[in-house]
Design an enzyme around this catalytic site. Sequence first.
Site, PDB file in Angstrom:
ATOM      1  N   ASP A  38      19.777 -28.531  65.357  1.00 32.24           N
ATOM      2  CA  ASP A  38      18.947 -29.624  64.821  1.00 32.24           C
ATOM      3  C   ASP A  38      17.893 -29.046  63.881  1.00 32.24           C
ATOM      4  O   ASP A  38      16.974 -28.347  64.309  1.00 32.24           O
ATOM      5  CB  ASP A  38      18.287 -30.384  65.976  1.00 32.24           C
ATOM      6  CG  ASP A  38      17.565 -31.622  65.463  1.00 32.24           C
ATOM      7  OD1 ASP A  38      16.621 -31.479  64.658  1.00 32.24           O
ATOM      8  OD2 ASP A  38      17.954 -32.734  65.842  1.00 32.24           O
ATOM      9  N   THR A  68      22.109 -52.613  66.207  1.00 35.11           N
ATOM     10  CA  THR A  68      23.197 -52.808  65.240  1.00 35.11           C
ATOM     11  C   THR A  68      23.899 -51.493  64.868  1.00 35.11           C
ATOM     12  O   THR A  68      24.950 -51.507  64.244  1.00 35.11           O
ATOM     13  CB  THR A  68      22.646 -53.413  63.936  1.00 35.11           C
ATOM     14  OG1 THR A  68      21.743 -52.457  63.359  1.00 35.11           O
ATOM     15  CG2 THR A  68      21.911 -54.713  64.182  1.00 35.11           C
ATOM     16  N   ARG A 114      18.487 -44.929  63.134  1.00 35.76           N
ATOM     17  CA  ARG A 114      19.575 -45.849  63.452  1.00 35.76           C
ATOM     18  C   ARG A 114      19.031 -47.004  64.291  1.00 35.76           C
ATOM     19  O   ARG A 114      18.351 -46.772  65.298  1.00 35.76           O
ATOM     20  CB  ARG A 114      20.630 -45.084  64.258  1.00 35.76           C
ATOM     21  CG  ARG A 114      21.915 -45.824  64.480  1.00 35.76           C
ATOM     22  CD  ARG A 114      22.800 -44.990  65.367  1.00 35.76           C
ATOM     23  NE  ARG A 114      23.356 -43.886  64.606  1.00 35.76           N
ATOM     24  CZ  ARG A 114      24.644 -43.773  64.332  1.00 35.76           C
ATOM     25  NH1 ARG A 114      25.494 -44.656  64.798  1.00 35.76           N
ATOM     26  NH2 ARG A 114      25.111 -42.765  63.645  1.00 35.76           N
ATOM     27  N   ASP A 141      14.166 -29.995  64.665  1.00 29.07           N
ATOM     28  CA  ASP A 141      13.642 -29.280  65.841  1.00 29.07           C
ATOM     29  C   ASP A 141      13.358 -27.825  65.508  1.00 29.07           C
ATOM     30  O   ASP A 141      12.344 -27.262  65.918  1.00 29.07           O
ATOM     31  CB  ASP A 141      14.664 -29.328  66.989  1.00 29.07           C
ATOM     32  CG  ASP A 141      14.664 -30.679  67.687  1.00 29.07           C
ATOM     33  OD1 ASP A 141      13.758 -31.489  67.429  1.00 29.07           O
ATOM     34  OD2 ASP A 141      15.594 -30.916  68.485  1.00 29.07           O
TER      35      ASP A 141
HETATM   36  N1  URA Z   1      21.236 -33.118  61.755  1.00 28.42           N
HETATM   37  C1  URA Z   1      20.919 -31.861  62.126  1.00 28.42           C
HETATM   38  O1  URA Z   1      19.730 -31.490  62.157  1.00 28.42           O
HETATM   39  N2  URA Z   1      21.911 -31.032  62.484  1.00 28.42           N
HETATM   40  C2  URA Z   1      23.208 -31.385  62.463  1.00 28.42           C
HETATM   41  O2  URA Z   1      24.077 -30.563  62.770  1.00 28.42           O
HETATM   42  C3  URA Z   1      23.527 -32.710  62.061  1.00 28.42           C
HETATM   43  C4  URA Z   1      22.516 -33.557  61.711  1.00 28.42           C
END
Ligand code: URA
Length: 206
Positions: A197, A106, A102, A200
């Site tokens: 995530d 903007t 992102r 991660d």
């Molecule tokens: N990206 C991720 O890794 N987990 C989410 O819950 C949303 C976007």
Amino acid sequence: MKVIELDHPLKEHYLTILRDKNTDFDTFRISASKLSYLLVVESTKHLSLKNKEIDTPLVKTMGSEIENNSVAISVLRAGLGLVDGVKELIPNVSFGYIGVQRNENTAEPENYYEKLPELTDKNVFILEPMLATGGSLSFAIETVKKYNPKNIHALTVIASPEGVEAIKKAHSDITLITASIDETLNEQWYIVPGLGDMGDRLFGTT
Ligand code: URA
């Protein structure tokens, strides 16, 4: 847009391992890889075959082979977690990579990396495991469409209802294959119940 949600006991098994916050990195990676095979089997039903004559140990017979016209594009970095099923199952598949982030000024998605093979008239599979708002998947689809592919299939592990709606609106001509459509997005745009995530958890970062 065609949306396919996997319906299979193996999907339930491996998805539960991915969702569990106590799953270690190795087990997480292995389970994501296994799930990728189920997503690939479901998303390759449209691939075309050509006839091939072969000799069995007994007679000549006609068989089939998949035409070499598929490309998989990983949206970095979580998309790398779905590469195994693609490379092991789809013959002669080429790979491309798109890094989307992102823009801080903007708030629009923009790419920080792009390496794509020939896409014109190809079956394109976009690997984006977590479909949250749909911003990065939509960006990847727009990038791919510039090259006039034959068709686009997006493979996700978990999709939010909001993300599915956003892609439906923007790209009604693609097919979305997901292991699960979850309940919602939270205020930080994480999918709930989700798995946290994905990047991660795949790569051991926090
Ligand atoms: N990206 C991720 O890794 N987990 C989410 O819950 C949303 C976007």
